[in-house]
Each structure stands twice: as structure tokens, then as C-alpha cells.
Design a protein around this motif. Structure first.
Motif, PDB file in Angstrom:
ATOM      1  N   UNK A 188      45.233 -56.162   5.640  1.00 36.35           N
ATOM      2  CA  UNK A 188      45.515 -55.211   6.504  1.00 36.35           C
ATOM      3  C   UNK A 188      45.392 -55.972   7.818  1.00 36.35           C
ATOM      4  N   UNK A 189      46.319 -55.467   8.773  1.00 34.47           N
ATOM      5  CA  UNK A 189      46.010 -55.899  10.076  1.00 34.47           C
ATOM      6  C   UNK A 189      47.203 -56.318  10.723  1.00 34.47           C
ATOM      7  N   UNK A 196      45.994 -64.874   9.620  1.00 34.01           N
ATOM      8  CA  UNK A 196      44.438 -64.748  10.169  1.00 34.01           C
ATOM      9  C   UNK A 196      43.192 -64.879   9.381  1.00 34.01           C
ATOM     10  N   UNK A 197      43.468 -64.215   8.217  1.00 30.96           N
ATOM     11  CA  UNK A 197      42.262 -64.564   7.280  1.00 30.96           C
ATOM     12  C   UNK A 197      42.136 -65.568   6.696  1.00 30.96           C
ATOM     13  N   UNK A 198      43.123 -66.746   6.977  1.00 29.21           N
ATOM     14  CA  UNK A 198      42.917 -67.869   6.390  1.00 29.21           C
ATOM     15  C   UNK A 198      43.406 -67.890   4.995  1.00 29.21           C
ATOM     16  N   UNK A 206      49.744 -56.767   4.453  1.00 29.25           N
ATOM     17  CA  UNK A 206      49.754 -55.260   3.946  1.00 29.25           C
ATOM     18  C   UNK A 206      51.047 -54.762   5.070  1.00 29.25           C
ATOM     19  N   UNK A 207      51.301 -53.424   4.591  1.00 33.81           N
ATOM     20  CA  UNK A 207      52.250 -52.912   5.573  1.00 33.81           C
ATOM     21  C   UNK A 207      51.447 -51.887   6.416  1.00 33.81           C
ATOM     22  N   UNK A 211      48.912 -48.815   4.252  1.00 34.86           N
ATOM     23  CA  UNK A 211      47.822 -49.726   3.588  1.00 34.86           C
ATOM     24  C   UNK A 211      47.552 -49.452   2.184  1.00 34.86           C
ATOM     25  N   UNK A 212      47.265 -48.097   1.803  1.00 40.64           N
ATOM     26  CA  UNK A 212      47.022 -47.616   0.679  1.00 40.64           C
ATOM     27  C   UNK A 212      48.055 -47.873  -0.410  1.00 40.64           C
ATOM     28  N   UNK A 213      49.243 -47.731  -0.039  1.00 41.69           N
ATOM     29  CA  UNK A 213      50.165 -48.106  -1.095  1.00 41.69           C
ATOM     30  C   UNK A 213      50.163 -49.812  -1.245  1.00 41.69           C
TER      31      UNK A 213
END
Length: 242
Positions: A188-189, A196-198, A206-207, A211-213
């Protein structure tokens, strides 16, 4: 008969119900072969699109026969078992006991001579079922292509899982880290969230607003469905000599 009486009204309504019901039943029976043909062609299109074959409804049958060289079923242990892979209902298999599960696998050979393995997917989205196909390189680890679709996700948000801009980043991602099954994580983001999360090896974005989907799709790629193929992938992965 008194056309203004209750008996006449009742009989008229009953006859109309019978006529309409018979008409609907006749139409459904007549259309069933066409519906089955459409479902079959759409499934073939999705399988071929996972390996990058440009296909239409009209030539799906022909190209499926050209590019899909083998279809098999495997059990949860990764062993080949008897049965019809194409006719196997994933929704039924998702609810079956592990020891009873049969899992379809498709093999494709492309124009450049390369061979891919295609695994069908099934899962639950925010508002309805998700499904898709991932194609793997011959190492049984690297994703060559992916297609996803849904029945009822939110338009403009979760429904975008079937867009190229969402599917393309899956290409090149890895299912295993060494000998450990990791599969894919959706971050997410927004744009570049995975980077960015590496996690550029197993991560995709994610979209935003979906996010839930996205997390439901991630679950399909992990513990909800794809983990069923872990033994099959691990077995074939070990047979590859680099």
C-alpha cells in the motif's frame, strides 16, 4: 365464462405464468451450448494472455491448440494424477480437503521456442470472486506473465486488477527466496511502494483506493490458493540445473 370473475383472472394468470416459464426454459436450453462455448473461449483467452499470446474470441480455440502443449492435474504433493485439467472447477477444489484436491497445470511452448508453465488462480475479492493465471519461466520460480480478473470489484479501484498497468509489474517477480516459498506481496502507498519498502524481488504496488482488493489478491497468491502448488513448484524447481 365471466371475464370479470376471480376464476377467470386466476386461470389467465396461471396460463401466462406457464407460458412465460416454458419460454424462458426453452430459451435457456437453446442458449446453453453458446454460453458454454463463450466460457470455454474466454478461459482459453485468459490462459494464452498469461504467456503474451494475442488472442481473440474467434481464434482462441485454434491458438490454444497451437501453444498449449500439455495439460495435467497434480495433487497437493505435486504428483501427477489422472483427470481433465481444463474441466476442473477451481472453486470446488478450493473447498476440497487437501488430500482430495486436484490442481490444473498448463504447459505452453511459444514461437521463440521457450516453454512456460501456467497455473490458474482462484480467490475471494472484496465483493465477489477473483481469478487469474500466472505463467512461470522454466525455473518454476520467475513470473513470466500474469492476468487477473474479478466479478464485482469496485469500478475504478479494485476492478483495475485486470488492467495492464497492474499486471505488468508482476513480470520478473519471484515466488521463492532460496528454498522458501514467499510468493508476492502487494504494498500500500501508491506508485513505487514496493520499491520504497525495499522489496523489488517479491513485491508489487497495491492499487491506490483498492487496497482491500489488492490484499485479497495477495492472499490468493499465497495462503488462499497458490500455496497448494508449493510441492509441485518445489519439485520441478529442484530439477532445474542452472
Amino acid at each position: 365464462m365471466d371475464t370479470n370473475g376471480n376464476l377467470y383472472t386466476f386461470m389467465y394468470a396461471a396460463i401466462m405464468v406457464i407460458i412465460v416459464a416454458a419460454g424462458l426454459a426453452f430459451t435457456a436450453i437453446k442458449l446453453q451450448p453458446l454460453q458454454e462455448k463463450n466460457v470455454r473461449a474466454e478461459k482459453m483467452q485468459n490462459i494464452l494472455q498469461s504467456v503474451g499470446v494475442e488472442v481473440t474470441f474467434e481464434n482462441a480455440e485454434e491458438l490454444f491448440g497451437k501453444y498449449i502443449t500439455k495439460q495435467i492435474l497434480v495433487n497437493i504433493k505435486g504428483e501427477e494424477v489422472a483427470g481433465d485439467a481444463f474441466a476442473t472447477n477451481l472453486k470446488v477444489q478450493s473447498k476440497a480437503k487437501d488430500e482430495d484436491k486436484v490442481l490444473p497445470v498448463y504447459y505452453a511452448k511459444l514461437d521463440d521456442g521457450s516453454e512456460k508453465t501456467i497455473i490458474p488462480l482462484t480467490g475471494k475479492g472484496l465483493w465477489g470472486p477473483l481469478w487469474g493465471y500466472i505463467a512461470l519461466e522454466k525455473d518454476f520460480n520467475t513470473i513470466f506473465g500474469a492476468v487477473f480478473d474479478h466479478k464485482a470489484e469496485t469500478p475504478g479501484l479494485g476492478a483495475d486488477i485486470n488492467k495492464d498497468w497492474f499486471e505488468q509489474p508482476f513480470k520478473g517477480k519471484k515466488l521463492f527466496e532460496g528454498d522458501k516459498f514467499i510468493s508476492i506481496t502487494l504494498y500500500k502507498g501508491g506508485k513505487d511502494a514496493a520499491e520504497i519498502a525495499g522489496d523489488t524481488k517479491h513485491g508489487c504496488d497495491a492499487i491506490s483506493g483498492g487496497t482491500v482488493t489488492s490484499k485479497k489478491l495477495e492472499k490468493m497468491l499465497k495462503e488462499e490458493w497458490l500455496f497448494n502448488y508449493e510441492a509441485f513448484l518445489r519439485k520441478n524447481k529442484k530439477q532445474i540445473t542452472f
